[in-house]
Design an enzyme around this catalytic site. Structure first.
Site, mmCIF file in Angstrom:
data_model
loop_
_atom_site.group_PDB
_atom_site.id
_atom_site.type_symbol
_atom_site.label_atom_id
_atom_site.label_comp_id
_atom_site.label_asym_id
_atom_site.label_seq_id
_atom_site.Cartn_x
_atom_site.Cartn_y
_atom_site.Cartn_z
ATOM 1 N N CYS A 139 0.985 -1.330 0.069
ATOM 2 C CA CYS A 139 -0.040 -0.028 -0.064
ATOM 3 C C CYS A 139 0.576 1.132 -0.035
ATOM 4 O O CYS A 139 1.526 1.473 -0.900
ATOM 5 C CB CYS A 139 -1.085 -0.051 1.165
ATOM 6 S SG CYS A 139 -2.176 1.383 0.952
ATOM 7 N N HIS A 172 -3.722 -4.830 0.646
ATOM 8 C CA HIS A 172 -3.251 -5.263 2.220
ATOM 9 C C HIS A 172 -3.366 -7.044 2.332
ATOM 10 O O HIS A 172 -4.574 -7.018 2.857
ATOM 11 C CB HIS A 172 -3.955 -4.378 3.010
ATOM 12 C CG HIS A 172 -3.445 -3.112 3.407
ATOM 13 N ND1 HIS A 172 -2.370 -2.689 4.101
ATOM 14 C CD2 HIS A 172 -4.074 -1.924 2.817
ATOM 15 C CE1 HIS A 172 -2.574 -1.361 4.024
ATOM 16 N NE2 HIS A 172 -3.251 -0.862 3.362
ATOM 17 N N GLU A 204 -2.077 -8.629 4.642
ATOM 18 C CA GLU A 204 -2.050 -8.733 5.893
ATOM 19 C C GLU A 204 -3.253 -8.552 6.664
ATOM 20 O O GLU A 204 -3.592 -8.980 7.709
ATOM 21 C CB GLU A 204 -0.874 -8.109 6.570
ATOM 22 C CG GLU A 204 -1.330 -6.210 6.765
ATOM 23 C CD GLU A 204 -1.015 -5.382 5.413
ATOM 24 O OE1 GLU A 204 -1.063 -4.270 5.634
ATOM 25 O OE2 GLU A 204 -1.173 -6.185 4.377
#
Length: 255
Positions: free
Chosen positions: A116, A202, A204
């Protein structure tokens, strides 16, 4: 005869922000979030591998300590996290991060992963224009159209991961390959073999993490009610974060 031993890759996670309260309470920092993601990726391998056999992870707060950066000679790769800040700003810590990223790229040895904001920092370090997207926010689980190279690298025909951004990289940096796109953001992922891999999304993030961020940004006046509701509709959709992390592992250990 056994296969040649490859020592764990020394991965430095450069933390460009502090997590929202719920995430901070559980993981401490974004380094902890990424550690969990890589643990899941290692567990999903065939056969499963312990994280410690593949990666040696360290964390660095690059926002609040300009001297926290590791010596590039002591690491093999960096991962630049996401952030609420804008990669095109010239705050001292952002300029320092761009310079350090350029140093790693110019070393010819230290590999670079960007997530990002980190994707945008890498774009800036490589000479691409970064700025605010006139098409607005991209939020929650979003489907990506993969290029042929993207399908090959990620090992899937389509990719869906969480998004939380309004800034974008406007064009591919020289020497890089486009991996994915969406209608809102054409440069969703970039790749330079054995040097760089970045994603605008993202991998994660989980649904719970994104829900908390959406709610904070809604009540803080950052997101409109329409944008908030759009994000909440897809917050728990299936996503391919672990598949992206497996791709990162292959990238880090490719020789």
């Amino acid at each position: 005869m056994g296969s040649e031993y490859i020592p764990p890759v020394r991965l430095a996670i450069l933390e460009a922000d502090t997590p929202v309260p719920g995430v901070k309470a559980k993981f401490g920092s974004y380094g902890g979030v990424f550690k969990q993601l890589f643990e899941q990726a290692c567990a999903s391998l065939n056969p499963p591998q312990p994280l410690s056999s593949l990666l040696e992870i360290s964390f660095y707060d690059v926002v609040n300590d300009l001297d926290s950066y590791p010596d590039p000679n002591t690491i093999d790769a960096i991962l630049i996290s996401g952030s609420k800040h804008s990669a095109y700003e010239d705050d001292e810590w952002i300029v320092r991060l761009v310079e350090y990223t350029q140093q790693c790229l110019e070393s010819g040895r230290v590999r670079v992963i960007g997530i990002c904001f980190g994707h945008q920092i890498v774009g800036r370090a490589m000479g691409a224009e970064v700025g605010k997207n006139v098409l607005g926010w991209e939020l929650s689980v979003t489907e990506h159209e993969l290029t042929n190279e993207g399908k090959k690298l990620f090992g899937v025909e389509k990719l869906a991961i969480h998004q939380m951004h309004r800034d974008i990289v406007f064009s591919l940096p020289p020497g890089s390959v486009q991996l994915a796109r969406t209608d809102v953001c054409p440069i969703q992922a970039m790749y330079v073999p054995k040097r760089v891999i970045t994603v605008q999304g993202h991998p994660e993030f989980t649904g719970d993490m994104v829900r908390e961020i959406l709610e904070m940004r809604r009540y803080g006046g950052i997101l409109t009610e329409e944008a908030f509701e759009d994000g909440m509709r897809r917050v728990n959709n299936k996503h391919d974060g672990v598949a992206v992390a497996r791709t990162f592992l292959r990238f880090l250990r490719e020789f």
